[in-house]
Design an enzyme around this catalytic site. Sequence first.
Site, PDB file in Angstrom:
ATOM      1  N   CYS A   1       0.893  -1.143   0.000  1.00 18.09           N
ATOM      2  CA  CYS A   1       0.000   0.000   0.000  1.00 18.09           C
ATOM      3  C   CYS A   1       0.940   1.203   0.000  1.00 18.09           C
ATOM      4  O   CYS A   1       1.957   1.203   0.693  1.00 18.09           O
ATOM      5  CB  CYS A   1      -0.834  -0.027   1.275  1.00 18.09           C
ATOM      6  SG  CYS A   1      -2.112   1.210   1.278  1.00 18.09           S
TER       7      CYS A   1
ATOM      8  N   HIS B   1      -8.535   4.482   0.537  1.00 24.19           N
ATOM      9  CA  HIS B   1      -7.798   4.730  -0.709  1.00 24.19           C
ATOM     10  C   HIS B   1      -8.467   5.867  -1.478  1.00 24.19           C
ATOM     11  O   HIS B   1      -9.682   5.966  -1.538  1.00 24.19           O
ATOM     12  CB  HIS B   1      -7.744   3.452  -1.548  1.00 24.19           C
ATOM     13  CG  HIS B   1      -6.907   2.394  -0.899  1.00 24.19           C
ATOM     14  ND1 HIS B   1      -6.981   1.072  -1.223  1.00 24.19           N
ATOM     15  CD2 HIS B   1      -5.969   2.489   0.082  1.00 24.19           C
ATOM     16  CE1 HIS B   1      -6.126   0.387  -0.477  1.00 24.19           C
ATOM     17  NE2 HIS B   1      -5.511   1.226   0.331  1.00 24.19           N
TER      18      HIS B   1
ATOM     19  N   ASN C   1       3.927  -0.443   3.245  1.00 22.45           N
ATOM     20  CA  ASN C   1       3.695  -1.799   3.790  1.00 22.45           C
ATOM     21  C   ASN C   1       4.644  -2.787   3.112  1.00 22.45           C
ATOM     22  O   ASN C   1       4.275  -3.416   2.113  1.00 22.45           O
ATOM     23  CB  ASN C   1       2.249  -2.255   3.507  1.00 22.45           C
ATOM     24  CG  ASN C   1       1.228  -1.713   4.488  1.00 22.45           C
ATOM     25  OD1 ASN C   1       1.559  -0.994   5.419  1.00 22.45           O
ATOM     26  ND2 ASN C   1      -0.020  -2.055   4.289  1.00 22.45           N
TER      27      ASN C   1
ATOM     28  N   SER D   1      -2.372  16.776   3.153  1.00 19.52           N
ATOM     29  CA  SER D   1      -1.344  15.754   3.093  1.00 19.52           C
ATOM     30  C   SER D   1       0.017  16.432   3.030  1.00 19.52           C
ATOM     31  O   SER D   1       0.103  17.637   2.817  1.00 19.52           O
ATOM     32  CB  SER D   1      -1.545  14.892   1.848  1.00 19.52           C
ATOM     33  OG  SER D   1      -2.816  14.276   1.891  1.00 19.52           O
TER      34      SER D   1
ATOM     35  N   HIS E   1       3.471   7.350   8.106  1.00 19.10           N
ATOM     36  CA  HIS E   1       2.871   7.103   6.782  1.00 19.10           C
ATOM     37  C   HIS E   1       1.582   7.877   6.557  1.00 19.10           C
ATOM     38  O   HIS E   1       1.149   8.045   5.436  1.00 19.10           O
ATOM     39  CB  HIS E   1       2.614   5.616   6.582  1.00 19.10           C
ATOM     40  CG  HIS E   1       1.291   5.133   7.094  1.00 19.10           C
ATOM     41  ND1 HIS E   1       0.908   5.272   8.407  1.00 19.10           N
ATOM     42  CD2 HIS E   1       0.264   4.507   6.468  1.00 19.10           C
ATOM     43  CE1 HIS E   1      -0.300   4.755   8.556  1.00 19.10           C
ATOM     44  NE2 HIS E   1      -0.716   4.292   7.414  1.00 19.10           N
ATOM     45  N   GLY E   2       0.934   8.311   7.622  1.00 17.83           N
ATOM     46  CA  GLY E   2      -0.348   8.988   7.413  1.00 17.83           C
ATOM     47  C   GLY E   2      -0.846   9.529   8.728  1.00 17.83           C
ATOM     48  O   GLY E   2      -0.065   9.770   9.638  1.00 17.83           O
TER      49      GLY E   2
ATOM     50  N   GLY F   1      -3.756   8.134  10.562  1.00 18.16           N
ATOM     51  CA  GLY F   1      -4.253   7.100  11.482  1.00 18.16           C
ATOM     52  C   GLY F   1      -5.615   7.457  12.050  1.00 18.16           C
ATOM     53  O   GLY F   1      -5.864   8.589  12.458  1.00 18.16           O
TER      54      GLY F   1
ATOM     55  N   LYS G   1     -12.943   9.320  -3.759  1.00 19.96           N
ATOM     56  CA  LYS G   1     -12.808   8.332  -2.695  1.00 19.96           C
ATOM     57  C   LYS G   1     -13.337   6.995  -3.189  1.00 19.96           C
ATOM     58  O   LYS G   1     -14.425   6.911  -3.715  1.00 19.96           O
ATOM     59  CB  LYS G   1     -13.613   8.783  -1.472  1.00 19.96           C
ATOM     60  CG  LYS G   1     -13.132   8.162  -0.202  1.00 19.96           C
ATOM     61  CD  LYS G   1     -14.220   7.888   0.795  1.00 19.96           C
ATOM     62  CE  LYS G   1     -14.980   6.639   0.505  1.00 19.96           C
ATOM     63  NZ  LYS G   1     -14.263   5.360   0.566  1.00 19.96           N
TER      64      LYS G   1
END
Lengths: 485, 144
Positions: A100, A205, A335, A390, A408-409, A411, A484
Site C-alpha cells: 500500500c 484509498h 507496507n 497531506s 505514513h499517514g 491514522g 474516494k
Amino acid sequence: MTVPRALQRISDTVWELPASYKSDMRVPARIYATEGLVRTMDETVFTQISNVATLPGIVDCAHCMPDGHSGYGFPIGGAAAMDTETGVISPGGIGFDINCGMRLVRTDLTLDEVRPKLHMLVDRLFRNVPSGVGRDGVVRASDDEFREILEEGAAWCVRRGYGCEEDLRRTEEKGCMPGAKASAVSQRAIQRGHNQVGTLGSGNHYLEIQVLRPENVFDADLATALGLGIPNQVVVMFHCGSRGFGHQVASDYLQELLGVMERKYKIPVRDRQLACAPFKSPEGQRYFAAMACAVNMAFANRQVILHRIREVFTDVFKKDPADLGMHQIYDISHNTAKLETHEVCGRRRQLLVHRKGATRAFAAGMEGLPAEYAEIGQPVIIGGSMETGSYLLCGASSGKDTFYTTAHGSGRTMSRTAAKKRFHGKQLQKDMEKRGIYVQTASLAGLAEEAGGAYKDVDEVTRAAELAGLSRRVAKFVPVGNIKG
Amino acid sequence: MPFRFLDDITTADVAFEATAADLAGLLQAAADATLAAMVADPASVRTDVTRNISVEGDDVGLLLYRFLEELVFFKDAENLLLHVRETRVHESDDGILTVDAKARGERIDHKRHELPVDVKAVTFFELSVEETQDGWRAVVVLDV
C-alpha cells in the site's frame, strides 16, 4: 487511553518500553511521538509493539511511528529490522495490503487555472480510474501476463506504454522489487487480483487534486529541488496498494507460517497475526518471493493509474502531460519488508526491514535514491484525511535510529461505525464542496467513514516526526478535488 | 439476526459477534455478518448463481477463518456477493473439521448494491469461537 506505567520518556519525542516490560522481549520498544500523540494511542499499540520486540533476530529496537495505532500483529506504524541469518519474516509486519503506498505528481498548473475545470476533471478521473468494490481494472492481463507483471512491476507497464522511464526512476525500488517469483503465488491470489491492475480500491484509498499554498511551504529549497514552488501550484496525489491479490498473498502465508512457526521452528505463538518463519527457511523465502510479487503488482497498479490521470489532464486541458509539467515526484510504499544494509554499532549489516504503516525515509547520499534526489534525501509522501491535507517530507540523516523510517499517514481515532453515526455522507459531500473540495465517491456511506474528524491530526504527526529527527517537512497540500474509492 | 457489529474492538476495521445454537448455524451467521459488512442492504443481493463452499480446519477458529475467507475470495475473483445457506459441519476421526455449504448470490451491480467498504481479509485479531450455555459464539474482525 492507558499509557503503560513502564513507558519511559527518553526525550520529548522518544518513549521506551524497556526489554524488561515482557519476559520474552529481546530488545526494547520505542515510540516516536509527542506527549499529546502518545496519550491518544490505544492500549493495543503498546501491546503490539512490545510483542514485535519478542521476535527472533530483531535488531536494536522495535519502533513505532507517531501515527501508530492498533493493527494486526505489528501496530500500524510499526517497524522492525531483522538479522537475515537469525531473524524472521512476518506477514504481520507488512500488512494485508502489501505495498500500500502513495504517489505524488506535480503539474505546472495553478489553482486559478484548475478551478474552472475542477468538476470536469474530478468527474472524468472518477470515470477513468475505477474505484470502489467490484470494478475491473484498466489493464486486461491474461494469467501469464499477470505473472509477468508480478515479476516486472511498473517496468512492465512502461514497456506497454503506460508511463515513462522517469516514472520508474522516481519510484521506490525503481518500481520493481527484486526476488519476486510468480511460482510462489497461489492460483487463488492470481484469480483475486488479475482484473484489478489500474484500480484504486476502497476504504481509505483515494485520488486527490491538491494545492500547495505559499504559506504551506516549510522548506523552500527542498520544495524547489522537488519541482514545487509555483504559488498555488496544483499536484495530484493518490493512495492504493496491491488490491485483492496482495490480500490473498498475505492470507495464504499467514496460515502457512502459522502452521510451521511453533511446530517446525519452535517459535512461541504470542499472537496469530504475528505468525512468522525464519527468513532463511524455505517457507520464509517463499513468502518473501510472493510478497515481492505483491509489491510489484502495487507498483504496476499505481503506474497504470498515473497513466490514466495524465490522459484525463491531457483531455481536459488539451495539452500533453509534458507541456503540463506532469512529472512524478515519487512513489513510496508503506507496507513492505525489504533487504537493506544499515550500520549497527559501527558495523554494516544486511537487515530485513519490516515497515507496516511506516515509510522508508532515506537520507541524502544513501544508495537507492534517484540522482536528482541524491543531495536532498528521499521524498516521503504522507496521506492525511480527505479534509485536512497531506504532506511531502524528506528523509534526514538523523533518522538512523529507526533504520531511516518515518510515519505514513494520520491514522484513525474514531471507529467506522462511530464515524457513520457522527457524519452523514451526502451532507459531508455538500459541506466539503462549500469549503472548496469537490468530492466524487463510489459510496456515500464509505465517504462518511473517511471524514476528517475520524482521523488523527496529520499536522501533529508530521511535526512529531520532524522533532524526533525521522524526517523533515517540505510542504503541505490541501485538497480541492477528491475521488474516494 | 444472530449477529451484531461491535464498536469497541477495532478503530480502523469492522468487528462482529455471531451467535447460534450449533456450529453450523454459527458459521452461517458469521457469513451473514460478513455479507452485511460488504453490502449495506444484504436483502438487495439476489440468489441467481450458486457456488459450493467446502473448507477444512484443525480447529473451529481456523475453520471459521477459512470459511469466511471464501466469501472474500468470490467477491474479488468473480465480483460475487453471496448468501450462505445449507451449512453442514462434520468432524473426521482424526479431528479435522469440514464445513460444506451452498452459497447463492449474484455479481455486484452498482446500481442496486451500496458497498460501503471493501473487505480485504478475515483476521486472527481477537478471533474467538466458543461454546456457551446457549450454543456457540464467535467474534471476528474483518480488515477493510
